[in-house]
Design a protein around this motif. Structure first.
Motif, short mmCIF file in Angstrom:
data_model
loop_
_atom_site.label_atom_id
_atom_site.label_comp_id
_atom_site.label_asym_id
_atom_site.label_seq_id
_atom_site.Cartn_x
_atom_site.Cartn_y
_atom_site.Cartn_z
N GLY A 88 0.81 -1.21 0.00
CA GLY A 88 0.00 0.00 0.00
C GLY A 88 0.85 1.26 0.00
O GLY A 88 0.58 2.21 -0.75
N VAL A 89 1.87 1.29 0.82
CA VAL A 89 2.76 2.45 0.88
C VAL A 89 3.56 2.56 -0.42
O VAL A 89 3.73 3.66 -0.96
CB VAL A 89 3.68 2.39 2.12
CG1 VAL A 89 4.81 3.40 2.03
CG2 VAL A 89 2.86 2.64 3.38
N THR A 90 4.02 1.44 -0.93
CA THR A 90 4.73 1.45 -2.22
C THR A 90 3.85 2.05 -3.31
O THR A 90 4.30 2.88 -4.11
CB THR A 90 5.18 0.03 -2.59
OG1 THR A 90 6.08 -0.45 -1.60
CG2 THR A 90 5.85 -0.02 -3.95
N ASP A 91 2.58 1.65 -3.34
CA ASP A 91 1.65 2.17 -4.34
C ASP A 91 1.41 3.68 -4.17
O ASP A 91 1.39 4.42 -5.16
CB ASP A 91 0.31 1.43 -4.28
CG ASP A 91 0.41 -0.03 -4.70
OD1 ASP A 91 1.45 -0.42 -5.29
OD2 ASP A 91 -0.54 -0.79 -4.41
N LEU A 92 1.26 4.13 -2.93
CA LEU A 92 1.07 5.56 -2.68
C LEU A 92 2.30 6.36 -3.09
O LEU A 92 2.18 7.44 -3.68
CB LEU A 92 0.75 5.80 -1.21
CG LEU A 92 -0.66 5.39 -0.76
CD1 LEU A 92 -0.75 5.38 0.77
CD2 LEU A 92 -1.69 6.33 -1.36
N ALA A 94 4.49 5.54 -5.38
CA ALA A 94 4.55 5.52 -6.84
C ALA A 94 3.57 6.52 -7.44
O ALA A 94 3.90 7.23 -8.40
CB ALA A 94 4.28 4.12 -7.37
N ALA A 95 2.37 6.61 -6.86
CA ALA A 95 1.36 7.54 -7.36
C ALA A 95 1.80 9.00 -7.15
O ALA A 95 1.53 9.85 -7.99
CB ALA A 95 0.03 7.29 -6.67
N GLU A 96 2.50 9.26 -6.05
CA GLU A 96 2.95 10.63 -5.77
C GLU A 96 4.08 11.05 -6.70
O GLU A 96 4.26 12.22 -6.97
CB GLU A 96 3.42 10.74 -4.32
CG GLU A 96 2.29 10.68 -3.32
CD GLU A 96 2.78 10.65 -1.87
OE1 GLU A 96 4.00 10.81 -1.65
OE2 GLU A 96 1.93 10.47 -1.01
N SER A 97 4.84 10.08 -7.21
CA SER A 97 5.99 10.42 -8.06
C SER A 97 5.57 10.70 -9.51
O SER A 97 6.37 11.11 -10.31
CB SER A 97 7.04 9.31 -8.02
OG SER A 97 6.56 8.14 -8.66
N HIS A 98 4.31 10.45 -9.84
CA HIS A 98 3.84 10.70 -11.22
C HIS A 98 3.14 12.00 -11.34
O HIS A 98 2.63 12.63 -10.60
CB HIS A 98 2.90 9.58 -11.69
CG HIS A 98 3.67 8.32 -11.93
ND1 HIS A 98 3.75 7.33 -10.99
CD2 HIS A 98 4.40 7.90 -12.98
CE1 HIS A 98 4.48 6.33 -11.45
NE2 HIS A 98 4.91 6.66 -12.67
#
Length: 98
Positions: A88-92, A94-98
């Motif tokens: 979940g944290v990895t996904d968040l 990744a979403a913030e870096s786009h």
């Protein structure tokens, strides 16, 4: 609810203070948290402590009411309480870096 405001300050070698403020129809609600983040936690996620703490608090808000987030916690222990935490944290992040 609007996106929460998260302010983070380092208070010791591996301890940070985070203030989480959210706003909804009921008004403003702020909580303070002491978060322990180790170099291993940061290496595992490939980010610094501010980004990691912010993603962690956002993850927790997806799973708990804000007032139920512990006032003090060790980031390394989160996966014990939330089996989907690491992904979940990895996904968040990744979403913030786009």
């Amino acid at each position: 609810m609007q996106s929460p405001l998260i302010e983070i300050q380092r208070i010791d070698d591996d301890v940070w203070w985070a203030q989480l403020t959210s706003t909804d129809r009921g008004g403003r609600y702020a909580t303070n948290h002491r978060v322990r983040v180790t170099p291993d936690d940061m290496r595992r996620h490939g980010v610094g402590p501010d980004s990691l703490i912010e993603a962690t608090l956002r993850f927790l808000l997806e799973h708990l009411p804000q007032q139920h987030i512990h006032r003090e916690f060790d980031l390394g222990a989160m996966a014990f309480y939330f089996p989907g935490f690491e992904q979940g944290v990895t996904d968040l992040l990744a979403a913030e870096s786009h």
